[in-house]
Design a protein around this motif. Structure first.
Motif, mmCIF file in Angstrom:
data_model
loop_
_atom_site.group_PDB
_atom_site.id
_atom_site.type_symbol
_atom_site.label_atom_id
_atom_site.label_comp_id
_atom_site.label_asym_id
_atom_site.label_seq_id
_atom_site.Cartn_x
_atom_site.Cartn_y
_atom_site.Cartn_z
ATOM 1 N N ASN A 74 -23.012 -21.695 2.160
ATOM 2 C CA ASN A 74 -23.505 -20.686 1.213
ATOM 3 C C ASN A 74 -22.479 -19.591 0.932
ATOM 4 O OD1 ASN A 74 -26.049 -21.898 0.897
ATOM 5 N ND2 ASN A 74 -26.832 -20.895 2.740
ATOM 6 N N TRP A 75 -21.315 -19.738 1.503
ATOM 7 C CA TRP A 75 -20.269 -18.732 1.297
ATOM 8 C C TRP A 75 -19.465 -19.047 0.045
ATOM 9 C CZ3 TRP A 75 -17.635 -18.272 6.799
ATOM 10 C CH2 TRP A 75 -18.573 -17.786 7.719
ATOM 11 N N HIS A 76 -19.208 -18.007 -0.730
ATOM 12 C CA HIS A 76 -18.283 -18.098 -1.861
ATOM 13 C C HIS A 76 -17.150 -17.123 -1.557
ATOM 14 C CE1 HIS A 76 -21.007 -20.342 -4.605
ATOM 15 N NE2 HIS A 76 -21.930 -19.754 -3.865
ATOM 16 N N LEU A 77 -15.980 -17.655 -1.334
ATOM 17 C CA LEU A 77 -14.829 -16.840 -0.955
ATOM 18 C C LEU A 77 -13.828 -16.772 -2.102
ATOM 19 C CD1 LEU A 77 -14.656 -18.318 2.588
ATOM 20 C CD2 LEU A 77 -14.708 -15.860 2.189
ATOM 21 N N PHE A 78 -13.394 -15.558 -2.407
ATOM 22 C CA PHE A 78 -12.456 -15.331 -3.503
ATOM 23 C C PHE A 78 -11.242 -14.565 -2.988
ATOM 24 C CE2 PHE A 78 -16.695 -15.550 -5.286
ATOM 25 C CZ PHE A 78 -16.543 -16.395 -6.377
ATOM 26 N N LEU A 79 -10.084 -15.040 -3.359
ATOM 27 C CA LEU A 79 -8.847 -14.320 -3.059
ATOM 28 C C LEU A 79 -8.317 -13.755 -4.370
ATOM 29 C CD1 LEU A 79 -6.559 -13.422 -1.200
ATOM 30 C CD2 LEU A 79 -5.500 -15.670 -1.528
ATOM 31 N N PHE A 80 -8.320 -12.433 -4.461
ATOM 32 C CA PHE A 80 -7.875 -11.750 -5.677
ATOM 33 C C PHE A 80 -6.549 -11.019 -5.453
ATOM 34 C CE2 PHE A 80 -12.576 -11.542 -6.191
ATOM 35 C CZ PHE A 80 -12.691 -12.176 -7.410
ATOM 36 N N TYR A 81 -5.779 -10.954 -6.516
ATOM 37 C CA TYR A 81 -4.642 -10.047 -6.560
ATOM 38 C C TYR A 81 -5.088 -8.887 -7.440
ATOM 39 C CZ TYR A 81 -0.001 -8.134 -7.569
ATOM 40 O OH TYR A 81 1.083 -7.298 -7.697
ATOM 41 N N MET A 82 -5.315 -7.727 -6.829
ATOM 42 C CA MET A 82 -5.809 -6.570 -7.563
ATOM 43 C C MET A 82 -4.660 -5.621 -7.879
ATOM 44 S SD MET A 82 -8.631 -3.650 -6.482
ATOM 45 C CE MET A 82 -7.487 -2.827 -5.332
ATOM 46 N N THR A 83 -4.446 -5.399 -9.152
ATOM 47 C CA THR A 83 -3.450 -4.420 -9.575
ATOM 48 C C THR A 83 -4.180 -3.174 -10.065
ATOM 49 O OG1 THR A 83 -3.385 -5.442 -11.783
ATOM 50 C CG2 THR A 83 -1.728 -6.140 -10.195
ATOM 51 N N THR A 84 -3.649 -2.030 -9.693
ATOM 52 C CA THR A 84 -4.254 -0.752 -10.083
ATOM 53 C C THR A 84 -3.157 0.207 -10.511
ATOM 54 O OG1 THR A 84 -4.094 0.282 -7.898
ATOM 55 C CG2 THR A 84 -6.008 -1.125 -8.285
ATOM 56 N N ASP A 85 -3.571 1.442 -10.828
ATOM 57 C CA ASP A 85 -2.587 2.464 -11.151
ATOM 58 C C ASP A 85 -1.880 2.954 -9.891
ATOM 59 O OD1 ASP A 85 -5.177 3.223 -10.560
ATOM 60 O OD2 ASP A 85 -5.001 5.200 -11.445
ATOM 61 N N ASN A 86 -2.365 2.500 -8.720
ATOM 62 C CA ASN A 86 -1.691 2.783 -7.453
ATOM 63 C C ASN A 86 -0.978 1.512 -6.993
ATOM 64 O OD1 ASN A 86 -2.614 5.482 -7.308
ATOM 65 N ND2 ASN A 86 -4.597 4.757 -6.591
ATOM 66 N N TYR A 90 -3.898 -7.622 -2.078
ATOM 67 C CA TYR A 90 -4.469 -8.969 -2.037
ATOM 68 C C TYR A 90 -5.761 -8.873 -1.247
ATOM 69 C CZ TYR A 90 0.021 -10.618 -3.766
ATOM 70 O OH TYR A 90 1.142 -10.832 -4.547
ATOM 71 N N LEU A 91 -6.882 -9.218 -1.891
ATOM 72 C CA LEU A 91 -8.193 -9.007 -1.307
ATOM 73 C C LEU A 91 -8.985 -10.307 -1.197
ATOM 74 C CD1 LEU A 91 -9.190 -5.847 -3.396
ATOM 75 C CD2 LEU A 91 -8.238 -5.869 -1.085
ATOM 76 N N LEU A 92 -9.549 -10.532 -0.027
ATOM 77 C CA LEU A 92 -10.457 -11.656 0.194
ATOM 78 C C LEU A 92 -11.871 -11.100 0.156
ATOM 79 C CD1 LEU A 92 -10.748 -14.708 1.040
ATOM 80 C CD2 LEU A 92 -10.924 -13.857 3.390
ATOM 81 N N CYS A 93 -12.733 -11.712 -0.644
ATOM 82 C CA CYS A 93 -14.104 -11.212 -0.809
ATOM 83 C C CYS A 93 -15.108 -12.337 -0.547
ATOM 84 C CB CYS A 93 -14.292 -10.652 -2.210
ATOM 85 S SG CYS A 93 -15.935 -9.956 -2.519
ATOM 86 N N LEU A 94 -16.166 -12.017 0.186
ATOM 87 C CA LEU A 94 -17.207 -12.994 0.495
ATOM 88 C C LEU A 94 -18.500 -12.645 -0.234
ATOM 89 C CD1 LEU A 94 -18.409 -15.381 2.174
ATOM 90 C CD2 LEU A 94 -19.014 -13.689 3.904
ATOM 91 N N VAL A 95 -19.033 -13.631 -0.954
ATOM 92 C CA VAL A 95 -20.336 -13.510 -1.610
ATOM 93 C C VAL A 95 -21.252 -14.570 -1.028
ATOM 94 C CG1 VAL A 95 -21.600 -13.671 -3.795
ATOM 95 C CG2 VAL A 95 -19.312 -12.642 -3.747
ATOM 96 N N GLU A 96 -22.447 -14.155 -0.621
ATOM 97 C CA GLU A 96 -23.428 -15.089 -0.060
ATOM 98 C C GLU A 96 -24.797 -14.754 -0.630
ATOM 99 O OE1 GLU A 96 -24.928 -16.849 4.268
ATOM 100 O OE2 GLU A 96 -23.755 -15.007 4.187
ATOM 101 N N ASN A 97 -25.500 -15.787 -1.119
ATOM 102 C CA ASN A 97 -26.826 -15.597 -1.716
ATOM 103 C C ASN A 97 -26.809 -14.520 -2.803
ATOM 104 O OD1 ASN A 97 -27.957 -17.535 0.044
ATOM 105 N ND2 ASN A 97 -28.222 -15.985 1.637
#
Length: 216
Positions: A74-86, A90-97
């Protein structure tokens, strides 16, 4: 003769157009029955991005580039490269249900060596992740060469191995049972040649801290 022929054609045209409309309607319905490739994770991806956007609300501009997606039960794992004004992250995020539970920031992203090793410990699992670069540094010459990674082989101190296919991937997410210590990691290209291995990065895997999202 010519007038009669034209008249017949005019009578047939409405039926022909009706047939075309029916065919288009049928094919359109058929297409809708097949989910688009991105449908399998678009909803959960939006949930992850929304949660991260709220967490980093202090940044005026944010852009999330998806490097890797993995579903595990039930885990959805995403690896994002987040660019900001700072500074980027590199962020790993877990979504479940359909709920974003936590994120972790890569302490050791891939730099000159083309890969890195980060780990999150969660519910009896070790989750390894990092971005993958298209080139790696050769210490002996100071030059760079293409990585073209296709396979990663994780070797643990208890003798177990795990093989992960990463052909064409911009990052990796690997989930293993327990908290075994990583002994070696070998990265191969399509020719079966060793491009990099664990010792190349010169440090042990980075133990990442899980940061829970605030409930709305």
């Amino acid at each position: 003769m010519g007038g009669e022929y034209i008249l017949k054609i005019k009578k047939v045209i409405p039926y022909f157009l009706l047939l075309v409309l029916i065919i288009l309607n049928i094919t359109g319905c058929s297409r809708n029955n097949f989910p688009k490739k991105e449908d399998k994770y678009t909803k959960t991806q939006k949930i992850a991005i929304s949660a991260l956007s709220d967490t980093f609300s202090m940044c005026k501009t944010k852009k999330f580039n998806l490097l890797k997606y993995k579903k595990y039960d039930n885990w959805h794992l995403f690896l994002f490269y987040m660019t900001t004004d700072n500074s980027p992250q590199y962020l790993l995020c877990l979504v479940e249900n359909n709920k974003a539970l936590w994120y972790a920031s890569a302490g050791y992203p891939a730099m000159s060596m083309g890969f890195g090793v980060n780990r999150v410990k969660y519910k009896g699992k070790s989750i390894y992740f990092c971005n993958l670069n298209t080139s790696t540094w050769i210490p002996s010459t100071g030059a760079r060469k293409p990585t073209n990674y296709t396979k990663m082989v994780f070797e643990f101190e208890n003798g177990t191995k795990l093989i992960e296919n990463v052909k064409g991937d911009k990052g990796y997410i690997v989930i293993v049972d327990g908290y075994k210590k990583l002994k070696d990691l070998i990265l191969y290209n399509a020719k079966g040649e060793i491009v990099n291995r664990y010792e190349d990065i010169g440090y042990d895997c980075y133990e990442c801290k899980v940061v829970g999202f605030k409930s709305k």
